[in-house]
Each structure stands twice: as C-alpha cells, then as structure tokens.
Design a protein around this motif. Structure first.
Motif, PDB file in Angstrom:
ATOM      1  N   ALA A  22     -38.626  87.116 -99.116  1.00  0.00           N
ATOM      2  CA  ALA A  22     -39.853  87.906 -99.143  1.00  0.00           C
ATOM      3  C   ALA A  22     -40.966  87.169 -98.392  1.00  0.00           C
ATOM      4  O   ALA A  22     -41.050  85.939 -98.420  1.00  0.00           O
ATOM      5  CB  ALA A  22     -40.280  88.174-100.581  1.00  0.00           C
ATOM      6  N   ALA A  23     -41.812  87.937 -97.721  1.00  0.00           N
ATOM      7  CA  ALA A  23     -42.905  87.350 -96.945  1.00  0.00           C
ATOM      8  C   ALA A  23     -43.810  86.479 -97.816  1.00  0.00           C
ATOM      9  O   ALA A  23     -44.246  85.405 -97.393  1.00  0.00           O
ATOM     10  CB  ALA A  23     -43.713  88.453 -96.275  1.00  0.00           C
ATOM     11  N   THR A  24     -44.077  86.912 -99.037  1.00  0.00           N
ATOM     12  CA  THR A  24     -44.945  86.137 -99.917  1.00  0.00           C
ATOM     13  C   THR A  24     -44.317  84.795-100.280  1.00  0.00           C
ATOM     14  O   THR A  24     -45.002  83.776-100.339  1.00  0.00           O
ATOM     15  CB  THR A  24     -45.279  86.931-101.195  1.00  0.00           C
ATOM     16  OG1 THR A  24     -44.069  87.301-101.857  1.00  0.00           O
ATOM     17  CG2 THR A  24     -46.093  88.166-100.880  1.00  0.00           C
ATOM     18  N   VAL A  25     -43.013  84.803-100.493  1.00  0.00           N
ATOM     19  CA  VAL A  25     -42.291  83.557-100.793  1.00  0.00           C
ATOM     20  C   VAL A  25     -42.377  82.615 -99.588  1.00  0.00           C
ATOM     21  O   VAL A  25     -42.617  81.414 -99.738  1.00  0.00           O
ATOM     22  CB  VAL A  25     -40.818  83.848-101.169  1.00  0.00           C
ATOM     23  CG1 VAL A  25     -40.022  82.562-101.299  1.00  0.00           C
ATOM     24  CG2 VAL A  25     -40.756  84.661-102.459  1.00  0.00           C
ATOM     25  N   LYS A  26     -42.207  83.165 -98.405  1.00  0.00           N
ATOM     26  CA  LYS A  26     -42.275  82.356 -97.180  1.00  0.00           C
ATOM     27  C   LYS A  26     -43.658  81.746 -96.995  1.00  0.00           C
ATOM     28  O   LYS A  26     -43.783  80.583 -96.603  1.00  0.00           O
ATOM     29  CB  LYS A  26     -41.891  83.187 -95.956  1.00  0.00           C
ATOM     30  CG  LYS A  26     -40.451  83.656 -95.963  1.00  0.00           C
ATOM     31  CD  LYS A  26     -39.510  82.477 -95.942  1.00  0.00           C
ATOM     32  CE  LYS A  26     -38.067  82.926 -95.847  1.00  0.00           C
ATOM     33  NZ  LYS A  26     -37.138  81.807 -95.971  1.00  0.00           N
ATOM     34  N   VAL A  27     -44.705  82.523 -97.276  1.00  0.00           N
ATOM     35  CA  VAL A  27     -46.073  81.998 -97.154  1.00  0.00           C
ATOM     36  C   VAL A  27     -46.275  80.833 -98.114  1.00  0.00           C
ATOM     37  O   VAL A  27     -46.790  79.779 -97.733  1.00  0.00           O
ATOM     38  CB  VAL A  27     -47.127  83.102 -97.395  1.00  0.00           C
ATOM     39  CG1 VAL A  27     -48.523  82.509 -97.556  1.00  0.00           C
ATOM     40  CG2 VAL A  27     -47.105  84.122 -96.272  1.00  0.00           C
ATOM     41  N   LEU A  28     -45.866  80.995 -99.367  1.00  0.00           N
ATOM     42  CA  LEU A  28     -46.024  79.915-100.340  1.00  0.00           C
ATOM     43  C   LEU A  28     -45.210  78.689 -99.926  1.00  0.00           C
ATOM     44  O   LEU A  28     -45.680  77.558-100.039  1.00  0.00           O
ATOM     45  CB  LEU A  28     -45.644  80.387-101.750  1.00  0.00           C
ATOM     46  CG  LEU A  28     -45.946  79.411-102.883  1.00  0.00           C
ATOM     47  CD1 LEU A  28     -47.422  79.026-102.928  1.00  0.00           C
ATOM     48  CD2 LEU A  28     -45.503  79.996-104.224  1.00  0.00           C
ATOM     49  N   GLU A  29     -44.011  78.892 -99.413  1.00  0.00           N
ATOM     50  CA  GLU A  29     -43.198  77.771 -98.922  1.00  0.00           C
ATOM     51  C   GLU A  29     -43.899  77.045 -97.774  1.00  0.00           C
ATOM     52  O   GLU A  29     -43.905  75.811 -97.730  1.00  0.00           O
ATOM     53  CB  GLU A  29     -41.832  78.269 -98.448  1.00  0.00           C
ATOM     54  CG  GLU A  29     -40.881  78.634 -99.562  1.00  0.00           C
ATOM     55  CD  GLU A  29     -39.560  79.215 -99.049  1.00  0.00           C
ATOM     56  OE1 GLU A  29     -39.371  79.358 -97.815  1.00  0.00           O
ATOM     57  OE2 GLU A  29     -38.715  79.535 -99.904  1.00  0.00           O
ATOM     58  N   LEU A  30     -44.474  77.804 -96.843  1.00  0.00           N
ATOM     59  CA  LEU A  30     -45.190  77.187 -95.711  1.00  0.00           C
ATOM     60  C   LEU A  30     -46.350  76.339 -96.211  1.00  0.00           C
ATOM     61  O   LEU A  30     -46.586  75.240 -95.706  1.00  0.00           O
ATOM     62  CB  LEU A  30     -45.694  78.260 -94.744  1.00  0.00           C
ATOM     63  CG  LEU A  30     -44.633  78.975 -93.918  1.00  0.00           C
ATOM     64  CD1 LEU A  30     -45.252  80.164 -93.177  1.00  0.00           C
ATOM     65  CD2 LEU A  30     -43.961  78.022 -92.934  1.00  0.00           C
ATOM     66  N   LEU A  31     -47.059  76.842 -97.202  1.00  0.00           N
ATOM     67  CA  LEU A  31     -48.162  76.081 -97.780  1.00  0.00           C
ATOM     68  C   LEU A  31     -47.651  74.811 -98.447  1.00  0.00           C
ATOM     69  O   LEU A  31     -48.124  73.710 -98.168  1.00  0.00           O
ATOM     70  CB  LEU A  31     -48.929  76.938 -98.796  1.00  0.00           C
ATOM     71  CG  LEU A  31     -49.915  76.197 -99.699  1.00  0.00           C
ATOM     72  CD1 LEU A  31     -51.031  75.559 -98.891  1.00  0.00           C
ATOM     73  CD2 LEU A  31     -50.475  77.126-100.752  1.00  0.00           C
ATOM     74  N   LEU A  32     -46.669  74.949 -99.309  1.00  0.00           N
ATOM     75  CA  LEU A  32     -46.173  73.791-100.067  1.00  0.00           C
ATOM     76  C   LEU A  32     -45.465  72.767 -99.184  1.00  0.00           C
ATOM     77  O   LEU A  32     -45.438  71.579 -99.507  1.00  0.00           O
ATOM     78  CB  LEU A  32     -45.262  74.263-101.206  1.00  0.00           C
ATOM     79  CG  LEU A  32     -45.964  75.121-102.269  1.00  0.00           C
ATOM     80  CD1 LEU A  32     -44.960  75.625-103.303  1.00  0.00           C
ATOM     81  CD2 LEU A  32     -47.108  74.366-102.931  1.00  0.00           C
ATOM     82  N   ASN A  33     -44.911  73.221 -98.057  1.00  0.00           N
ATOM     83  CA  ASN A  33     -44.259  72.314 -97.110  1.00  0.00           C
ATOM     84  C   ASN A  33     -45.236  71.720 -96.108  1.00  0.00           C
ATOM     85  O   ASN A  33     -44.832  70.971 -95.223  1.00  0.00           O
ATOM     86  CB  ASN A  33     -43.132  73.035 -96.369  1.00  0.00           C
ATOM     87  CG  ASN A  33     -41.970  73.363 -97.269  1.00  0.00           C
ATOM     88  OD1 ASN A  33     -41.733  72.684 -98.261  1.00  0.00           O
ATOM     89  ND2 ASN A  33     -41.245  74.415 -96.942  1.00  0.00           N
ATOM     90  N   GLY A  34     -46.508  72.080 -96.216  1.00  0.00           N
ATOM     91  CA  GLY A  34     -47.520  71.527 -95.334  1.00  0.00           C
ATOM     92  C   GLY A  34     -47.549  72.128 -93.942  1.00  0.00           C
ATOM     93  O   GLY A  34     -48.114  71.538 -93.029  1.00  0.00           O
ATOM     94  N   GLN A  35     -46.948  73.291 -93.774  1.00  0.00           N
ATOM     95  CA  GLN A  35     -46.919  73.920 -92.457  1.00  0.00           C
ATOM     96  C   GLN A  35     -48.126  74.815 -92.211  1.00  0.00           C
ATOM     97  O   GLN A  35     -48.404  75.153 -91.063  1.00  0.00           O
ATOM     98  CB  GLN A  35     -45.622  74.697 -92.278  1.00  0.00           C
ATOM     99  CG  GLN A  35     -44.419  73.751 -92.240  1.00  0.00           C
ATOM    100  CD  GLN A  35     -43.119  74.510 -92.236  1.00  0.00           C
ATOM    101  OE1 GLN A  35     -42.674  74.976 -93.277  1.00  0.00           O
ATOM    102  NE2 GLN A  35     -42.536  74.632 -91.067  1.00  0.00           N
ATOM    103  N   ILE A  36     -48.811  75.211 -93.270  1.00  0.00           N
ATOM    104  CA  ILE A  36     -50.118  75.840 -93.148  1.00  0.00           C
ATOM    105  C   ILE A  36     -51.051  75.112 -94.104  1.00  0.00           C
ATOM    106  O   ILE A  36     -50.620  74.584 -95.130  1.00  0.00           O
ATOM    107  CB  ILE A  36     -50.113  77.365 -93.434  1.00  0.00           C
ATOM    108  CG1 ILE A  36     -49.579  77.682 -94.826  1.00  0.00           C
ATOM    109  CG2 ILE A  36     -49.403  78.133 -92.372  1.00  0.00           C
ATOM    110  CD1 ILE A  36     -49.665  79.159 -95.180  1.00  0.00           C
ATOM    111  N   LEU A  37     -52.300  75.062 -93.720  1.00  0.00           N
ATOM    112  CA  LEU A  37     -53.309  74.393 -94.525  1.00  0.00           C
ATOM    113  C   LEU A  37     -54.138  75.460 -95.220  1.00  0.00           C
ATOM    114  O   LEU A  37     -54.737  76.319 -94.565  1.00  0.00           O
ATOM    115  CB  LEU A  37     -54.192  73.524 -93.626  1.00  0.00           C
ATOM    116  CG  LEU A  37     -55.238  72.662 -94.292  1.00  0.00           C
ATOM    117  CD1 LEU A  37     -54.591  71.641 -95.231  1.00  0.00           C
ATOM    118  CD2 LEU A  37     -56.057  71.948 -93.231  1.00  0.00           C
TER     119      LEU A  37
END
Length: 120
Positions: A22-37
C-alpha cells in the motif's frame, strides 16, 4: 533528500493496512528508513500523538511511543507560513502551513479537501 509533511491519515492508514504494498505503508517505510525527511511542527507532533493513542485504534502504547520517537528523530521543524487560505477543515491548517514554509516541501495526505486546494 525529499522533505515532506506527512498527514496523520497516512500514518494511521499505514499502521492498519494489511497490504505491505500500500502507498501509505511505503511512505511510512521511506520515512523510517531515512529516505524522506519528515517536516513537522509542535502542532503536527501533538496531533500524531493524540490520534495514535485513540482507543478506537488500540495501538499498543509501547509501539506508539517507539514510532513517535522514530518520527521525531527523522524530522525537522518548520516555521509555519501563515496564510489566509480557507480550508474545508481547519484541523488541516498546521499541515498546510508547514508545507508552505518552503517551496521544496511536499504534503503527503489522503485528505481530498486539502489536495483540492493545492490544485487550485
């Protein structure tokens, strides 16, 4: 690195989703992995905390605390850019004004009313 204001609905949707793609899961993963600030204000952090602790979601307190600490550690604070723009829901104002604080910040939200204003 991409900077983004992340709507509370994105975080909640990611946590309750059973779809790892899911897109929302991907966004949270990007945040937690440091790929978005994440870009936050005190008001945004307060809303995250209040919503994630609502009884209707039944998120374990320990998980909420860990997630909030992770979000704080992967965020920068914005000075909200005050605007007279009328919003359908005034509760969206902290997110909208944080996004306006810099041209390079995007707003990631599932809130259709605020998305419509951004298109205008």
């Amino acid at each position: 690195m991409r900077r983004a204001v992340i709507g509370t609905n994105i975080i909640v949707s990611a946590l309750i989703s059973s779809n790892d793609e899911a897109a929302t899961v991907k966004v949270l993963e990007l945040l937690l992995n440091g790929q978005i600030l994440s870009v936050v204000t005190d008001s945004i952090l307060q809303e995250y905390e209040e919503v994630l602790r609502r009884k209707k979601f039944s998120f374990p307190e320990e998980n909420v605390s860990v997630l909030l600490n992770e979000i704080r550690s992967k965020s920068v604070f914005a000075s909200p850019c005050k605007t007279d723009t009328e919003l359908p829901d005034e509760n969206d104002r902290p997110f909208f004004e944080a996004m306006l604080s810099d041209d390079d910040i995007v707003l990631i939200t599932g809130n259709k009313s605020i998305s419509q204003i951004m298109k205008e």
